[in-house]
Design a protein around this motif. Structure first.
Motif, PDB file in Angstrom:
ATOM      1  N   UNK A 138       0.862  -1.176   0.000  1.00 53.89           N
ATOM      2  CA  UNK A 138       0.000   0.000   0.000  1.00 53.89           C
ATOM      3  C   UNK A 138       0.905   1.234   0.000  1.00 53.89           C
ATOM      4  N   UNK A 139       0.312   2.411  -0.148  1.00 53.41           N
ATOM      5  CA  UNK A 139       1.078   3.649  -0.150  1.00 53.41           C
ATOM      6  C   UNK A 139       1.711   3.883   1.218  1.00 53.41           C
ATOM      7  N   UNK A 140       2.795   4.635   1.237  1.00 52.99           N
ATOM      8  CA  UNK A 140       3.467   4.954   2.488  1.00 52.99           C
ATOM      9  C   UNK A 140       2.612   5.890   3.336  1.00 52.99           C
ATOM     10  N   UNK A 141       2.640   5.685   4.648  1.00 51.71           N
ATOM     11  CA  UNK A 141       2.046   6.626   5.577  1.00 51.71           C
ATOM     12  C   UNK A 141       0.536   6.584   5.654  1.00 51.71           C
ATOM     13  N   UNK A 142      -0.085   7.756   5.867  1.00 52.93           N
ATOM     14  CA  UNK A 142      -1.511   7.848   6.123  1.00 52.93           C
ATOM     15  C   UNK A 142      -2.345   7.354   4.946  1.00 52.93           C
ATOM     16  N   UNK A 143      -1.877   7.584   3.724  1.00 53.75           N
ATOM     17  CA  UNK A 143      -2.655   7.138   2.563  1.00 53.75           C
ATOM     18  C   UNK A 143      -2.803   5.621   2.562  1.00 53.75           C
ATOM     19  N   UNK A 144      -1.738   4.925   2.918  1.00 53.82           N
ATOM     20  CA  UNK A 144      -1.789   3.469   2.937  1.00 53.82           C
ATOM     21  C   UNK A 144      -2.709   2.912   3.994  1.00 53.82           C
ATOM     22  N   UNK A 145      -2.925   3.673   5.084  1.00 55.95           N
ATOM     23  CA  UNK A 145      -3.803   3.193   6.150  1.00 55.95           C
ATOM     24  C   UNK A 145      -5.217   2.967   5.649  1.00 55.95           C
TER      25      UNK A 145
END
Length: 376
Positions: free
Chosen positions: A277-284
């Motif tokens: 998934x994307x790094x950081x908050x976006x991946x959450x």
């Protein structure tokens, strides 16, 4: 002259009335829309009914965690957003709407992510208590990173049966004392559903259990399944999926809808998927769902990095061991991506299309994800 005065008096009254505006209606919602924590070890928040779980990749000081809340417009929360709390035990928060409505929510902390699952600990909850719904008992894993469609079963069967909600024994996912070790295992059984007036028809409900979150939607059951739990680099690279299971298919197989097919025997699904998934908050906020997780034609399938899929889905009268290697489709790069891992168990593998045998029962116990901490 008198008529002129009357006219101007009426105009003046109209102008005054036009300047007097009714106060805007007050917001009545008292909801938590989201929670985050300003800590590098924080990975995501899971919610089940009125219970929220703050997930951390490693142990943190539970006595001074300060969650930050996003609330319904005009709502307030107590204890206050951003105020440190002692999460050695769950904390109760009260959200008050602008109009004065109040709801209570429980927030708990998960200090690390385990990869060994013995299915010993279960709880009974009422996810609708904060909404003032009847006293409904729903079984679920005590570990909130495991999810099932039991809440959907409670809502759907409650509507089908005009307010008569299932008993604990009637759910498609529940604990059983028929365990491989310890006192309990997880039992998944395909059950009959029905027609929900004015919404949709769900003739069958397969038992299911998965690592992730369940976002209930009657209009899109497959999209309700949010597969994936954060898998930070300190947990290592998954190399094996192992455990024990037994399976008994139902006696009569149903095809599309309720067309009986006497020539088919039901099968189950049990697998693990590691994806990026994307790094950081976006991946959450990124998950795989029932539409994408095993569908190579789906755009999101490009996120899949490795899979470990049990190939034999036939009947087993006694506990059978399995030990599967993860098959990698892509290289792992923790600097470029974040990663999530899910385990999915399903009592009827074609349950999404309602091609099932009611009564099909899968029991799983002592599952484990083995990792290589050094990437060798």
């Amino acid at each position: 002259m008198k008529k002129v005065l009357i006219f101007f008096s009426m105009v003046l009254i109209m102008l005054i009335n036009s300047c007097i505006k009714e106060p805007p209606p007050q917001h009545i919602q008292a909801n938590i829309l989201g929670i985050t924590v300003d800590d590098p070890a924080y990975v995501q928040t899971n919610d089940v009914g009125s219970t929220y779980s703050l997930v951390f990749s490693e142990q943190v000081d539970a006595t001074a965690v300060a969650p930050i809340f996003s609330l319904s417009p005009g709502a307030t929360i107590s204890p206050a957003s951003g105020e440190p709390q002692d999460f050695s035990s769950p904390v109760t928060y009260t959200v008050r709407s602008e109009s004065g409505n109040e709801r209570e929510f429980t927030v708990q902390l998960i200090g690390n992510i385990t990869l060994i699952f013995d299915f010993e600990d279960w709880v009974v909850t009422n996810p609708f208590a904060a909404e003032g719904r009847p006293d409904i008992e729903v079984p679920q894993m005590a570990d909130p990173l495991w999810a099932s469609t039991n809440y959907g079963v409670a809502t759907g069967l409650g509507q089908i049966n005009f307010g008569q909600y299932p008993s604990l024994d009637e759910y498609s996912t529940k604990p059983t004392q028929d365990s491989h070790s310890g006192n309990y295992a997880a039992q998944l059984t395909t059950i009959h559903g029905g027609s929900i007036i004015g919404v949709t028809r769900i003739p069958f409900i397969p038992g299911n259990l998965f690592r992730g979150n369940y976002a209930f939607s009657l209009s899109d059951p497959s999209g309700s399944l949010q597969f994936g739990i954060p898998h930070p680099s300190n947990l290592g690279i998954p190399i094996k999926f192992k455990g024990f299971y037994k399976y008994q298919p139902g006696e009569v197989f149903y095809g599309e809808g309720e067309v009986i097919d006497d020539n088919r025997i039901d099968e189950f699904n049990l697998y693990a998927v590691f994806f990026k998934v994307a790094k950081g908050e976006l991946g959450a906020a990124e998950f795989l769902n029932g539409h994408s997780i095993r569908n190579e034609q789906h755009a999101d399938y490009s996120k899949v990095v490795a899979t470990a899929i049990l190939p034999d889905n036939t009947a087993k009268d006694s506990y059978t061991a399995f030990d599967l290697d993860f098959e990698y489709l892509q290289e792992v790069d923790f600097e470029a991506n974040d990663y999530k891992l899910t385990i999915v168990a399903l009592s009827s593998k074609e349950g999404a299309s309602y091609q099932v045998a009611p009564g099909s029962t899968l029991i799983i116990d002592d599952l484990e994800i083995v990792t290589d901490l050094f990437g060798n």
